[in-house]
Design a protein around this motif. Structure first.
Motif, PDB file in Angstrom:
ATOM      1  N   PRO A 290      11.192   5.233  -4.330  1.00  0.00           N
ATOM      2  CA  PRO A 290      11.395   4.874  -2.914  1.00  0.00           C
ATOM      3  C   PRO A 290      10.666   3.592  -2.499  1.00  0.00           C
ATOM      4  CG  PRO A 290      10.774   7.196  -3.129  1.00  0.00           C
ATOM      5  CD  PRO A 290      10.594   6.562  -4.480  1.00  0.00           C
ATOM      6  N   HIS A 291       9.643   3.176  -3.268  1.00  0.00           N
ATOM      7  CA  HIS A 291       8.818   2.028  -2.894  1.00  0.00           C
ATOM      8  C   HIS A 291       9.233   0.724  -3.593  1.00  0.00           C
ATOM      9  CE1 HIS A 291       6.187   4.905  -0.931  1.00  0.00           C
ATOM     10  NE2 HIS A 291       6.183   5.607  -2.041  1.00  0.00           N
ATOM     11  N   ILE A 292      10.098   0.831  -4.587  1.00  0.00           N
ATOM     12  CA  ILE A 292      10.456  -0.344  -5.384  1.00  0.00           C
ATOM     13  C   ILE A 292      11.110  -1.452  -4.546  1.00  0.00           C
ATOM     14  CG2 ILE A 292      11.965  -1.158  -7.245  1.00  0.00           C
ATOM     15  CD1 ILE A 292      11.067   1.368  -8.831  1.00  0.00           C
ATOM     16  N   PRO A 293      12.038  -1.148  -3.641  1.00  0.00           N
ATOM     17  CA  PRO A 293      12.603  -2.247  -2.832  1.00  0.00           C
ATOM     18  C   PRO A 293      11.536  -3.030  -2.047  1.00  0.00           C
ATOM     19  CG  PRO A 293      14.008  -0.316  -2.671  1.00  0.00           C
ATOM     20  CD  PRO A 293      12.746   0.125  -3.382  1.00  0.00           C
ATOM     21  N   ALA A 294      10.571  -2.337  -1.462  1.00  0.00           N
ATOM     22  CA  ALA A 294       9.513  -3.026  -0.705  1.00  0.00           C
ATOM     23  C   ALA A 294       8.623  -3.849  -1.630  1.00  0.00           C
ATOM     24  CB  ALA A 294       8.670  -2.012   0.074  1.00  0.00           C
ATOM     25  N   MET A 295       8.349  -3.337  -2.836  1.00  0.00           N
ATOM     26  CA  MET A 295       7.569  -4.108  -3.807  1.00  0.00           C
ATOM     27  C   MET A 295       8.294  -5.394  -4.173  1.00  0.00           C
ATOM     28  SD  MET A 295       5.926  -1.490  -6.565  1.00  0.00           S
ATOM     29  CE  MET A 295       6.434   0.182  -6.313  1.00  0.00           C
ATOM     30  N   LYS A 296       9.589  -5.288  -4.444  1.00  0.00           N
ATOM     31  CA  LYS A 296      10.369  -6.466  -4.825  1.00  0.00           C
ATOM     32  C   LYS A 296      10.397  -7.500  -3.701  1.00  0.00           C
ATOM     33  CE  LYS A 296      14.161  -6.094  -7.064  1.00  0.00           C
ATOM     34  NZ  LYS A 296      15.438  -5.797  -7.694  1.00  0.00           N
ATOM     35  N   THR A 297      10.553  -7.028  -2.463  1.00  0.00           N
ATOM     36  CA  THR A 297      10.553  -7.945  -1.318  1.00  0.00           C
ATOM     37  C   THR A 297       9.214  -8.655  -1.204  1.00  0.00           C
ATOM     38  OG1 THR A 297      12.192  -6.618  -0.136  1.00  0.00           O
ATOM     39  CG2 THR A 297      10.800  -8.074   1.201  1.00  0.00           C
ATOM     40  N   CYS A 298       8.133  -7.908  -1.321  1.00  0.00           N
ATOM     41  CA  CYS A 298       6.794  -8.483  -1.234  1.00  0.00           C
ATOM     42  C   CYS A 298       6.565  -9.508  -2.344  1.00  0.00           C
ATOM     43  CB  CYS A 298       5.742  -7.378  -1.303  1.00  0.00           C
ATOM     44  SG  CYS A 298       4.055  -8.012  -1.268  1.00  0.00           S
ATOM     45  N   LEU A 299       6.855  -9.121  -3.583  1.00  0.00           N
ATOM     46  CA  LEU A 299       6.605 -10.011  -4.719  1.00  0.00           C
ATOM     47  C   LEU A 299       7.489 -11.246  -4.673  1.00  0.00           C
ATOM     48  CD1 LEU A 299       6.196  -7.294  -7.470  1.00  0.00           C
ATOM     49  CD2 LEU A 299       4.380  -8.735  -6.492  1.00  0.00           C
TER      50      LEU A 299
ATOM     51  N   ILE B 103      13.379 -10.126 -10.051  1.00  0.00           N
ATOM     52  CA  ILE B 103      12.247  -9.208 -10.238  1.00  0.00           C
ATOM     53  C   ILE B 103      12.804  -7.812 -10.505  1.00  0.00           C
ATOM     54  CG2 ILE B 103      10.220  -8.156  -9.161  1.00  0.00           C
ATOM     55  CD1 ILE B 103      10.126 -10.677  -7.314  1.00  0.00           C
ATOM     56  N   SER B 104      12.453  -7.248 -11.653  1.00  0.00           N
ATOM     57  CA  SER B 104      12.840  -5.882 -11.987  1.00  0.00           C
ATOM     58  C   SER B 104      11.580  -5.036 -12.045  1.00  0.00           C
ATOM     59  CB  SER B 104      13.552  -5.865 -13.345  1.00  0.00           C
ATOM     60  OG  SER B 104      13.755  -4.537 -13.772  1.00  0.00           O
ATOM     61  N   ILE B 105      11.598  -3.910 -11.355  1.00  0.00           N
ATOM     62  CA  ILE B 105      10.485  -2.956 -11.405  1.00  0.00           C
ATOM     63  C   ILE B 105      11.079  -1.591 -11.703  1.00  0.00           C
ATOM     64  CG2 ILE B 105       8.564  -1.876 -10.181  1.00  0.00           C
ATOM     65  CD1 ILE B 105       8.472  -4.362  -8.367  1.00  0.00           C
ATOM     66  N   LYS B 106      10.574  -0.991 -12.764  1.00  0.00           N
ATOM     67  CA  LYS B 106      11.020   0.340 -13.160  1.00  0.00           C
ATOM     68  C   LYS B 106       9.807   1.256 -13.220  1.00  0.00           C
ATOM     69  CE  LYS B 106      12.450  -1.261 -17.070  1.00  0.00           C
ATOM     70  NZ  LYS B 106      11.855  -2.581 -16.965  1.00  0.00           N
TER      71      LYS B 106
ATOM     72  N   LYS C 264       0.855  -1.187   0.000  1.00  0.00           N
ATOM     73  CA  LYS C 264       0.000   0.000   0.000  1.00  0.00           C
ATOM     74  C   LYS C 264       0.888   1.232   0.000  1.00  0.00           C
ATOM     75  CE  LYS C 264      -3.836   2.040   2.551  1.00  0.00           C
ATOM     76  NZ  LYS C 264      -4.681   1.856   3.741  1.00  0.00           N
ATOM     77  N   ILE C 265       0.698   2.073  -1.003  1.00  0.00           N
ATOM     78  CA  ILE C 265       1.501   3.278  -1.150  1.00  0.00           C
ATOM     79  C   ILE C 265       0.658   4.487  -0.741  1.00  0.00           C
ATOM     80  CG2 ILE C 265       2.658   4.772  -2.844  1.00  0.00           C
ATOM     81  CD1 ILE C 265       3.472   2.223  -4.313  1.00  0.00           C
ATOM     82  N   PRO C 266       1.171   5.328   0.137  1.00  0.00           N
ATOM     83  CA  PRO C 266       0.405   6.507   0.543  1.00  0.00           C
ATOM     84  C   PRO C 266       0.234   7.474  -0.634  1.00  0.00           C
ATOM     85  CG  PRO C 266       2.422   6.259   1.879  1.00  0.00           C
ATOM     86  CD  PRO C 266       2.465   5.241   0.800  1.00  0.00           C
ATOM     87  N   HIS C 267      -1.004   7.791  -0.947  1.00  0.00           N
ATOM     88  CA  HIS C 267      -1.297   8.737  -2.017  1.00  0.00           C
ATOM     89  C   HIS C 267      -2.770   9.137  -1.924  1.00  0.00           C
ATOM     90  CE1 HIS C 267      -0.489  10.941  -5.628  1.00  0.00           C
ATOM     91  NE2 HIS C 267      -1.373  10.284  -6.344  1.00  0.00           N
ATOM     92  N   SER C 268      -3.110  10.276  -2.458  1.00  0.00           N
ATOM     93  CA  SER C 268      -4.488  10.771  -2.409  1.00  0.00           C
ATOM     94  C   SER C 268      -5.420   9.986  -3.324  1.00  0.00           C
ATOM     95  CB  SER C 268      -4.529  12.250  -2.808  1.00  0.00           C
ATOM     96  OG  SER C 268      -4.041  12.406  -4.139  1.00  0.00           O
TER      97      SER C 268
END
Length: 161
Positions: A109-118, A129-132, A26-30
């Protein structure tokens, strides 16, 4: 060894006040993505790329937005099920490469956490896993902050029995 490649593409409209799920976090955003599930485009494009590579159709075929079972579902559950399907078909994931197209928020800033989760969901190493992230330079629906798009390429393989 049998090697196969698959490609995935997904888009979702953004809406104010929605939770913004991306890459299983979950990414903080409006604004967040609208969809039948939690609308996590990263999980969705990985699912589509893997299913396509294995010749197993697409995410909509297996998890129809007309089926109430999938309403509001966490997309990590869908990805877990896709991983079960491709392994049942005797394939393993070599790597996935995802590109997210989003004007804001900044995703780096969120890519490392996404990679860990996935990595945990898919049971593959984070380095596979590569996320750009990129913007659309203020052009189109992404540039106007109306939506999000993502692309994925996946490589799977099967060892001879």
């Amino acid at each position: 060894m049998k090697i196969r490649v698959g490609q995935g593409y997904d888009v979702h409209q953004l809406a104010e006040g929605r939770d913004f799920w991306l890459g299983g976090i979950k990414i903080p955003h409006s604004h967040g993505a609208l969809g039948h599930s939690d609308a996590d485009v990263v999980c969705h494009v990985i699912c589509d790329a893997l299913l396509g590579a294995a010749g197993l159709r697409n995410i909509g075929y297996h998890f129809s937005d007309r089926d109430p079972r999938w309403k509001g579902i966490d997309s990590k559950i869908l990805l877990t099920e896709v991983m079960r399907m491709i392994r049942e078909a005797n394939y393993e994931v070599s790597n996935v490469d995802v590109t997210v197209v989003l004007q804001e928020p900044k995703l780096n800033p969120h890519i490392p956490a996404m990679k860990t989760c996935l990595s945990g969901v898919m049971s593959i190493p984070e380095e596979d896993i590569s996320i750009k992230a990129t913007t659309s330079e203020h052009m189109g629906f992404v540039g106007r902050k109306e939506g999000i798009a993502a692309h994925c390429v996946a490589l799977i393989y099967s060892e001879p029995k």
